[in-house]
Design a protein around this motif. Sequence first.
Motif, PDB file in Angstrom:
ATOM      1  N   ASP A 524      12.816 -76.425 -43.737  1.00 18.24           N
ATOM      2  CA  ASP A 524      14.044 -77.079 -43.257  1.00 18.24           C
ATOM      3  C   ASP A 524      14.271 -76.728 -41.777  1.00 18.24           C
ATOM      4  O   ASP A 524      14.566 -75.579 -41.433  1.00 18.24           O
ATOM      5  CB  ASP A 524      15.231 -76.605 -44.104  1.00 18.24           C
ATOM      6  CG  ASP A 524      16.522 -77.352 -43.783  1.00 18.24           C
ATOM      7  OD1 ASP A 524      16.769 -77.634 -42.597  1.00 18.24           O
ATOM      8  OD2 ASP A 524      17.275 -77.637 -44.736  1.00 18.24           O
ATOM      9  N   ASP A 525      14.144 -77.738 -40.894  1.00 25.96           N
ATOM     10  CA  ASP A 525      14.279 -77.484 -39.450  1.00 25.96           C
ATOM     11  C   ASP A 525      15.637 -76.880 -39.087  1.00 25.96           C
ATOM     12  O   ASP A 525      15.724 -75.968 -38.255  1.00 25.96           O
ATOM     13  CB  ASP A 525      14.102 -78.788 -38.666  1.00 25.96           C
ATOM     14  CG  ASP A 525      12.642 -79.202 -38.560  1.00 25.96           C
ATOM     15  OD1 ASP A 525      11.784 -78.451 -39.051  1.00 25.96           O
ATOM     16  OD2 ASP A 525      12.366 -80.272 -37.983  1.00 25.96           O
ATOM     17  N   ASP A 526      16.708 -77.379 -39.700  1.00 25.49           N
ATOM     18  CA  ASP A 526      18.047 -76.885 -39.362  1.00 25.49           C
ATOM     19  C   ASP A 526      18.220 -75.415 -39.741  1.00 25.49           C
ATOM     20  O   ASP A 526      18.740 -74.613 -38.961  1.00 25.49           O
ATOM     21  CB  ASP A 526      19.115 -77.722 -40.069  1.00 25.49           C
ATOM     22  CG  ASP A 526      19.190 -79.140 -39.521  1.00 25.49           C
ATOM     23  OD1 ASP A 526      18.726 -79.357 -38.379  1.00 25.49           O
ATOM     24  OD2 ASP A 526      19.696 -80.029 -40.230  1.00 25.49           O
ATOM     25  N   LYS A 527      17.753 -75.051 -40.959  1.00 26.39           N
ATOM     26  CA  LYS A 527      17.873 -73.648 -41.391  1.00 26.39           C
ATOM     27  C   LYS A 527      16.996 -72.733 -40.534  1.00 26.39           C
ATOM     28  O   LYS A 527      17.398 -71.609 -40.196  1.00 26.39           O
ATOM     29  CB  LYS A 527      17.474 -73.527 -42.867  1.00 26.39           C
ATOM     30  CG  LYS A 527      18.514 -74.121 -43.815  1.00 26.39           C
ATOM     31  CD  LYS A 527      18.087 -74.012 -45.261  1.00 26.39           C
ATOM     32  CE  LYS A 527      19.174 -74.595 -46.190  1.00 26.39           C
ATOM     33  NZ  LYS A 527      18.742 -74.664 -47.574  1.00 26.39           N
ATOM     34  N   LEU A 528      15.799 -73.223 -40.189  1.00 23.71           N
ATOM     35  CA  LEU A 528      14.894 -72.427 -39.356  1.00 23.71           C
ATOM     36  C   LEU A 528      15.496 -72.208 -37.965  1.00 23.71           C
ATOM     37  O   LEU A 528      15.483 -71.087 -37.424  1.00 23.71           O
ATOM     38  CB  LEU A 528      13.544 -73.139 -39.244  1.00 23.71           C
ATOM     39  CG  LEU A 528      12.459 -72.414 -38.446  1.00 23.71           C
ATOM     40  CD1 LEU A 528      12.166 -71.031 -39.031  1.00 23.71           C
ATOM     41  CD2 LEU A 528      11.180 -73.254 -38.400  1.00 23.71           C
ATOM     42  N   GLU A 529      16.071 -73.274 -37.406  1.00 22.77           N
ATOM     43  CA  GLU A 529      16.677 -73.176 -36.077  1.00 22.77           C
ATOM     44  C   GLU A 529      17.828 -72.169 -36.093  1.00 22.77           C
ATOM     45  O   GLU A 529      17.956 -71.333 -35.190  1.00 22.77           O
ATOM     46  CB  GLU A 529      17.183 -74.554 -35.647  1.00 22.77           C
ATOM     47  CG  GLU A 529      17.866 -74.546 -34.288  1.00 22.77           C
ATOM     48  CD  GLU A 529      18.399 -75.911 -33.878  1.00 22.77           C
ATOM     49  OE1 GLU A 529      19.325 -75.948 -33.045  1.00 22.77           O
ATOM     50  OE2 GLU A 529      17.896 -76.922 -34.395  1.00 22.77           O
TER      51      GLU A 529
END
Length: 560
Positions: A524-529
């Motif tokens: 998940d890009d948002d969680k990783l960011e």
Amino acid sequence: MSSKDRLIYLPLGGAGEIGMNAYVYGYGPAGKERLIVVDLGVTFPDMDTSPGVDLIMADVAWLAENADRIEAIFITHAHEDHVGALGLLWPQIKAPVYARAFTAAIANLKMEEQGNPLDVIRVVKPRPETVEAGPFKVQFVPVSHSIPESAALVIDTPAGRIVHSGDFKLDGTPIVGEPFDPNQWHEIANEGAGVKVLTCDSTNVFSPLPGRSEASLAAPLSELIAAQEGMVVATTFASNVARLKTLAEAGRAAGRSVCMLGRAMKKMITAAAETGVLTDFPAVIPPEEAAEMPRRKLMLIVTGSQGERRAASAQLARGKYLGLEMKEGDTFLFSSKTIPGNERGVIRVMNAFSEMGVDVVDDRGGLYHVSGHANRPDLEAVHDLLRPKILLPMHGEHRHLREHCRIAIEKGIAAELAVNGTVVDLTGDEPEVVEYIETGRTYLDGSVLIGALDGVVRDRIRMALNGHVMASVIIDEDDEPLGDAWVEIKGLSDRTRRNADFAEMIEAEVNEYLSSAADKVLRDDDKLEEAVKRIVRQVALEEIGKKPEVTVVTSRLVAE
């Protein structure tokens, strides 16, 4: 006048601040009033609150939403805080523009700069010529100010007469432009039912002494310039054509050749000459000729009275400009007042000249400068002259407006402190606040208009205060980290308090996290960011005591 019709006033800029003037009057059924706009000006940015911004103007979103109701735009005079936003904001309003000849010449330049049509600008002669704009009948009344052809507006409506003062002073000898004519104002006060509303300049409401005439400066300026041995350089507001003429005449009287430096001044002099406002300005010489003159025979008149970095004054303070430079024994005169907020820039220029051995002379408590705005006794004289039923203070900070209201109420005049966004119903004998509309500021940022709340300038300020870290992460086809993260830092120390490499320390912490991160985070890009941002900020706070802005770039490889 129908019982359902109302007369309203709405300031969008200039009420609660000095600058970016924009005022609206409306008449008709509530919510369907026909509208006129008075002035569309700018104010200037500062590095603390609007870094990188070029100009600031009123947010005209409300006007744009009601553009089909706007009958006309009236420009009272050609100062930047009244006409400077015309070219930028007109496309959202698209109404005919009315102004006197000199103001129209400057307005044309503003429109031309933005590629707008010029045929929408109509030149109006002073009263008795009348412009009919829907339910409004508007006359331009000459007033004295620090720029030629300034005007107050007499606005007749079915609900009564409004006088919008514009910027003005009581000056019978203004050198350039028309004197204040009390006889004409007696007529305005006594015609019909008299003046219902005075919307009035409040800039100098705290100045206790009567204002002085522009003509009073000629003798002290001539004496000062004649007494100097070296070159004399004077600065004032580029738009103050009368002061430019007084300075040039004083220079010539002292046996000096006069050279003008600065595009803004030349533009104003040209416009004044072309419109017939200025007919006998002393001859000036070009910079290349000035460079060959003996210093005691030369006077320069230059732009930059407010310390603007790109103006001629600041250029001379930094060294040579167009072949001319200041030397020990020269004199630099500020025939101007420093506008609040510009003190640092002006002092920087003063100190630079001082280091060169140049004598710096300021306005010496009014000896070499007079204001273009009415002082308190003059404002009271205008109250007595016009005898309005209602006073609306404008063109001032909140404290100016509040004081102006207090003076009016003490005289038995109803008054309302209406800051930007306040809709005031003027139909009855007492002003009544009926609505607040959302208003704010629009920034010219480079060549783009942006809203003050769009986040652009806020992010710029945050980066300036806190620095910036960019962390790049690559995720492979199986949602696993590929190689190590890498970090770039801007505006931050590259060494920590323990003298370690700051970027490498962040990289190590991010890589350690990625090696054990949960699958649902890596997918998940948002969680990783969010996770990477948290780590970067935590390391930064612990190691250098800052909470930087963080950008995370996640690149994902896709299986073919």
